[in-house]
Design an enzyme around this catalytic site. Structure first.
Site, PDB file in Angstrom:
ATOM      1  N   ASP A  99      29.132 -14.183  84.378  1.00 26.48           N
ATOM      2  CA  ASP A  99      27.984 -14.810  83.590  1.00 26.48           C
ATOM      3  C   ASP A  99      27.878 -16.236  84.268  1.00 26.48           C
ATOM      4  O   ASP A  99      28.816 -17.035  83.994  1.00 26.48           O
ATOM      5  CB  ASP A  99      28.324 -14.914  81.958  1.00 26.48           C
ATOM      6  CG  ASP A  99      26.974 -15.068  81.349  1.00 26.48           C
ATOM      7  OD1 ASP A  99      25.744 -15.649  82.109  1.00 26.48           O
ATOM      8  OD2 ASP A  99      27.048 -15.596  80.232  1.00 26.48           O
ATOM      9  N   ASP A 276      19.907 -17.137  86.603  1.00 24.32           N
ATOM     10  CA  ASP A 276      20.885 -16.980  85.475  1.00 24.32           C
ATOM     11  C   ASP A 276      21.380 -15.381  85.852  1.00 24.32           C
ATOM     12  O   ASP A 276      20.730 -14.661  85.632  1.00 24.32           O
ATOM     13  CB  ASP A 276      19.971 -16.898  84.207  1.00 24.32           C
ATOM     14  CG  ASP A 276      20.848 -16.429  83.063  1.00 24.32           C
ATOM     15  OD1 ASP A 276      22.073 -16.511  83.169  1.00 24.32           O
ATOM     16  OD2 ASP A 276      20.515 -16.028  81.981  1.00 24.32           O
TER      17      ASP A 276
END
Ligand SMILES: *[C@@H]1O[C@H](CO)[C@@H](O)[C@H](O)[C@H]1NC(C)=O
Length: 408
Positions: A99, A276
């Site tokens: 992430d 992202d």
């Protein structure tokens, strides 16, 4: 809220396995491969899950808090990108989600933490919440082995005593900006990330992370994380860098300024948003603020599908789909029509119809001017190699052999 673990393991469709010999070493950098798999936890309305993550990211800033200390959705998406990471000595292997939208690395969600002689309890508590999921526990330091030859000593890691929403994985490899760790660990200002420590311990030559995604529809959909540099064997052009945006709250993340055009018509004037990989965990992986999305919706003729939350188009509309262009610092990055649709071979993983065509551009849920007006998620990142350069406060992109590929 989530299916039971037994059901989940039946539903998980592994698209790839981790390469057994992932390390490639140049001077001062090393590459770790990671696997993509469909996550059937996401089998309903993943666009809504994406929206929740975006909204939480914005709210974090409006409350004057750093996002790392608050919440956004991470695990509710259609794709999981995971790496096998060793912790301790001898190392226990954990399956961690990758992430770039959060920065704490932690274990213990599915498989319990196995302390060894290198494990040290700092006595501090840790707590991070991700919207649909969260964990809290004790902060340790331990030896972390990303792949053979890429070892960090005394990495600060969270060890979950409770966690929610991480069934089927053991935790997170947090490779976002360091400031996202503020407020997550007691008695601690910031927690150095794995990339920071690889750099400070001299294992890599630069505080840089290069990420290569392979489209999920490819039979070998392993991606690569390169710590300390970039992997020019997978890029097909120069890497072009842009400075991190100064606009909040995008500036808390990997934020950039960008404008967007569809078929040559601007649908989003230059504004701040983020890159992202956390969105890799969601379906659409590409979100535009409401006004731009409405323009995209009418230009493509797409209609909203209630089950998936995505726009669906006919094959005739697909034939007429135009290029979506992202302008970043004077460089144009095109998303071909094929890059704008969800891989048809994976439609049913979303709860969609095998014969339908779904667009991966979705609505971020607010009007423009929020300071986080777009998210370039995995559907962008599987077409362009991305570089997250902490040392020079910049993000870079380059073309790959998948930029114009017809894989979906
Ligand atoms: C990004 O856009 C904002 C708002 O227009 C502007 O203030 C800033 O200078 C731009 N560039 C960077 C690197 O933030």
């Amino acid at each position: 809220m989530f299916p039971t673990k037994a059901l989940l393991s039946l539903l998980l469709v592994a698209l790839a396995t981790v390469d057994a010999t992932p390390l490639k070493r140049d001077t001062g950098k090393a590459t770790l491969s990671f696997a993509a798999k469909v996550n059937a936890r996401a089998a309903s309305n993943i666009a809504a899950a994406d929206r929740a993550r975006a909204q939480q990211m914005r709210q974090a800033a409006s409350k004057g808090k750093r996002a790392g200390a608050t919440s956004f959705s991470i695990t509710n998406g259609a794709m999981d990108y995971t790496a096998q990471v060793g912790v301790g000595s001898p190392a226990t292997e954990y399956t961690l989600l990758i992430d770039t939208g959060s920065s704490n690395t932690w274990v213990g969600a599915d498989q319990a933490y196995n302390p060894t002689s290198t494990s040290e309890d700092t006595g501090n508590t840790v707590s991070v919440s991700y919207g649909s999921g969260s964990f809290s526990g004790e902060e340790y330091t331990d030896t972390v082995t990303l792949t053979s030859g890429l070892t960090i000593t005394q990495q600060s890691i969270g060890v979950a005593t409770t966690s929610e929403g991480f069934e089927g994985v053991d935790g997170i490899l947090g490779v976002g900006p360091t400031d996202l760790t503020e407020g997550t660990v007691s008695n601690t200002d910031e927690v150095p990330t794995v990339t920071d420590n690889l750099y400070s311990q001299g294992t890599i030559g630069a505080d840089v992370l290069g990420i290569y995604f392979v489209p999920a529809s490819e039979s070998n959909s392993n991606g690569e994380l390169t710590f300390g540099g970039t992997d020019t064997s997978v890029t097909t052009g120069d890497i072009t860098y842009t400075p991190l945006t100064t606009t909040e709250p995008a500036s808390y993340y990997w934020g950039i300024n960008q404008s967007i055009a569809y078929g040559g018509t601007t649908i989003l004037d230059e504004t701040a948003g983020i890159v992202d990989t956390g969105m890799t965990l969601s379906t659409s992986g590409l979100m535009l603020f409401t006004d731009a999305f409405s323009q995209y919706e009418s230009a493509t003729g797409g209609t909203m599908d209630e089950t998936t939350g995505l726009l669906t188009i006919t094959s005739e509309q697909y034939d007429n789909l135009q290029t979506l262009t992202f302008n970043v610092g004077g460089t144009s990055y095109d998303l071909t029509p094929n890059a704008q649709i969800w891989p048809r071979s994976l439609n049913t993983a979303l709860g969609g119809n095998a014969d339908s065509i779904y667009l991966i551009v979705s609505d971020i849920g607010t009007a423009s001017g929020s300071g986080l007006d777009f998210i370039n998620g995995y559907t962008f990142l599987e077409r362009y190699y991305s570089v997250f350069d902490t040392g020079n406060s910049q993000v870079g992109f380059a073309t790959t052999s998948y930029t114009d590929a017809t894989t979906n």
